[in-house]
Design an enzyme around this catalytic site. Structure first.
Site, mmCIF file in Angstrom:
data_model
loop_
_atom_site.group_PDB
_atom_site.id
_atom_site.type_symbol
_atom_site.label_atom_id
_atom_site.label_comp_id
_atom_site.label_asym_id
_atom_site.label_seq_id
_atom_site.Cartn_x
_atom_site.Cartn_y
_atom_site.Cartn_z
ATOM 1 C CB THR A 48 -1.024 0.068 1.157
ATOM 2 O OG1 THR A 48 -0.381 0.376 2.403
ATOM 3 C CG2 THR A 48 -1.800 -1.236 1.284
ATOM 4 C CE LYS A 52 -0.639 5.709 9.439
ATOM 5 N NZ LYS A 52 -1.137 5.962 10.801
ATOM 6 C CB THR A 75 -10.223 3.164 9.687
ATOM 7 O OG1 THR A 75 -9.259 3.835 10.492
ATOM 8 C CG2 THR A 75 -9.854 3.305 8.216
ATOM 9 C CB SER A 78 -4.330 11.865 6.625
ATOM 10 O OG SER A 78 -3.268 10.958 6.865
ATOM 11 N N GLY A 182 1.302 6.312 16.704
ATOM 12 C CA GLY A 182 1.209 4.856 16.668
ATOM 13 C C GLY A 182 2.485 4.176 16.213
ATOM 14 C CG ASN A 312 0.953 5.823 -0.899
ATOM 15 O OD1 ASN A 312 1.157 5.070 -1.846
ATOM 16 N ND2 ASN A 312 0.686 5.377 0.316
#
Length: 328
Positions: A48, A52, A75, A78, A182, A312
């Site tokens: 991805t 994350k 969820t 951003s 996190g 990304n």
């Protein structure tokens, strides 16, 4: 419940087939600029396109294990966490909804829908994200996978450090871009369990002011929660989480590297020019701190890990195009 090295190890067993063990790369040029050895953990090459995927897979797979009749997951994000939860839900054959603020980069929105998730837009504020997500959860019965204030997510992010310390066993410090905390919490917990002498430093956008809160061991941010005005959409959450902040106080250094937008852009360009890595502004923040900010660090620290947290990037919207920057 809290996060320990045991939870991180269990997370790696649970998710390793669904993620990449990302490589670590180096650059003699950047080492010379920094005056230290830099080791870049390329989470921009992760599933991805960002770290994350680790936390999302761990949390979503645990939802499926603990609730076989689950209605799915929802969820707010951003962008990167939303992509990761959509990916993990697809792997787990669960329905998924993702709430993103209006203005989220198209490349991230397209990826979310590409994984089969239902994409919902909200107003660009932390409270709107939270409220919209809660409404969907109430209406659908889907379990909320919080982007950072979730111990299962933190444990999954901690697998970055478990790999990193295996790849570079003698790191003295790790620089981590921080938003809600996190990833930083997970990396800090894993590092304390695997190499306690290695220091973990947060790298923040200008306006977050984390250092003051860490020094006071008290959340000093204003309420309601706000977004920071920064080009780094992945780290624009001003406040750290209720669950992450105590971990940060206990496990990371109170010294925080603060980076401006122009400095993030320089970090992005250095990554592309010297590492041949396409990275987001959040990753650029860590690169800049490592290359330009090392004089602020203890001179005994020689080997520094740098987390390239995501890649990304909308290539049609590179931030230095038609932008005046102050760096040389």
């Amino acid at each position: 419940m809290a996060v320990t090295i045991s939870e991180v190890r269990a997370a790696y067993i649970r998710i390793h087939k669904w993620i990449h063990k990302t490589p670590v790369i180096t650059s003699q040029t950047l080492d010379a600029m920094a005056g230290r050895e830099l080791y870049f953990k390329t989470e921009n090459l992760q599933k991805t396109g960002a770290f994350k995927a680790r936390g999302a897979c761990n949390a979503v797979f645990m939802e499926k294990e603990q609730n076989p009749q689950s209605a799915g997951v929802v969820t707010h994000s951003s962008g990167n966490h939303g992509q990761a939860v959509a990916y993990a839900a697809k792997c787990a054959s669960l329905k998924c909804s993702v709430v993103v603020p209006k203005g989220t980069p198209k490349v991230k929105c397209d990826a979310i829908t590409g994984y089969g998730a239902n994409l919902v837009f909200c107003e660009p504020s932390p409270q709107s994200r939270k409220d919209t997500c809660a409404k969907i959860a109430s209406e659908t019965g889907q379990a909320i996978i919080h982007p950072f204030d979730n111990y299962n997510v933190m444990a999954g992010q901690g697998t970055i450090a478990s790999e990193f310390h295996d790849q570079v066993p003698d790191l003295d410090a790790i620089l981590v871009p921080i938003s809600g905390g996190g990833m930083t919490s997970g990396i800090a917990v894993a590092t304390r369990g695997l190499r306690p002498q290695c220091k973990v430093y947060a790298v923040e956008p200008l306006g977050k002011d984390l250092q003051r809160s860490l020094e006071q061991k008290c959340r000093m941010w204003p309420n309601p929660p706000q977004f920071i005005d920064t080009i780094a959409d992945a780290i624009r959450t001003q406040q750290c989480g209720d669950l992450t902040f105590p971990i940060l106080c206990d496990y990371i250094e109170s010294k925080v590297f603060t980076v401006t937008d122009d400095q993030m852009i320089e970090g992005m360009r250095l990554s592309m020019e010297r590492l041949k890595m396409v990275v987001e502004a959040a990753s650029g923040a860590a690169v800049y701190a490592a290359v330009r900010g090392m004089s602020e660090m203890d001179p005994s620290i020689r080997k520094v890990g740098v987390i390239l947290c995501g890649g990304n990037v909308d290539l049609d919207m590179l931030p230095w195009v038609n932008r005046s920057t102050s760096y040389q």
